[in-house]
Design a protein around this motif. Structure first.
Motif, mmCIF file in Angstrom:
data_model
loop_
_atom_site.group_PDB
_atom_site.id
_atom_site.type_symbol
_atom_site.label_atom_id
_atom_site.label_comp_id
_atom_site.label_asym_id
_atom_site.label_seq_id
_atom_site.Cartn_x
_atom_site.Cartn_y
_atom_site.Cartn_z
ATOM 1 N N ARG A 221 -1.387 -0.994 0.891
ATOM 2 C CA ARG A 221 -1.035 -0.380 2.223
ATOM 3 C C ARG A 221 0.310 0.264 2.162
ATOM 4 O O ARG A 221 0.394 1.030 2.841
ATOM 5 C CB ARG A 221 -0.833 -1.578 3.151
ATOM 6 C CG ARG A 221 -2.257 -2.266 3.402
ATOM 7 C CD ARG A 221 -2.007 -3.443 4.414
ATOM 8 N NE ARG A 221 -3.362 -3.821 4.529
ATOM 9 C CZ ARG A 221 -3.872 -3.782 5.752
ATOM 10 N NH1 ARG A 221 -3.434 -3.130 6.765
ATOM 11 N NH2 ARG A 221 -4.933 -4.598 6.035
ATOM 12 N N GLN A 222 1.179 -0.010 0.965
ATOM 13 C CA GLN A 222 2.483 0.551 0.858
ATOM 14 C C GLN A 222 2.378 1.930 0.345
ATOM 15 O O GLN A 222 3.415 2.567 0.162
ATOM 16 C CB GLN A 222 3.528 -0.324 0.545
ATOM 17 C CG GLN A 222 3.642 -1.497 1.594
ATOM 18 C CD GLN A 222 4.129 -1.348 2.715
ATOM 19 O OE1 GLN A 222 4.914 -0.450 3.036
ATOM 20 N NE2 GLN A 222 3.465 -2.025 3.848
ATOM 21 N N GLU A 223 1.436 2.156 -0.322
ATOM 22 C CA GLU A 223 1.291 3.100 -1.422
ATOM 23 C C GLU A 223 0.899 4.644 -0.715
ATOM 24 O O GLU A 223 0.486 4.515 0.439
ATOM 25 C CB GLU A 223 0.101 3.072 -2.345
ATOM 26 C CG GLU A 223 0.586 2.154 -3.474
ATOM 27 C CD GLU A 223 -0.655 1.857 -4.396
ATOM 28 O OE1 GLU A 223 -1.110 3.045 -4.949
ATOM 29 O OE2 GLU A 223 -1.093 0.776 -4.857
#
Length: 70
Positions: A64-66
């Protein structure tokens, strides 16, 4: 001996007939080549789409943070 030569000449097409046969043959091969190109283009689009979907499905999910663009 003359009978043999005359039968050989009768079996061989004249120069104009040979040129006409060559031209017809050229058009025939051109027509067949065009048909192959047309049939391959349709099959290739389907195959290309299948390969692309398979590649997409085998890629791992990103976190999700990429950044999805990288």
């Amino acid at each position: 001996m003359r009978a043999d030569q005359s039968s050989l000449q009768a079996a061989q097409p004249s120069t104009s007939q040979a040129a006409e046969l060559s031209t017809r043959g050229r058009y025939l091969w051109q027509h067949l080549d065009n048909m192959v190109i047309q049939s391959r283009s349709v099959q290739n689009m389907t195959a290309d789409a299948t390969v692309e979907v398979q590649r997409y499905l085998t890629e791992p999910n990103i976190g999700r943070q990429e950044d999805p663009i990288k």
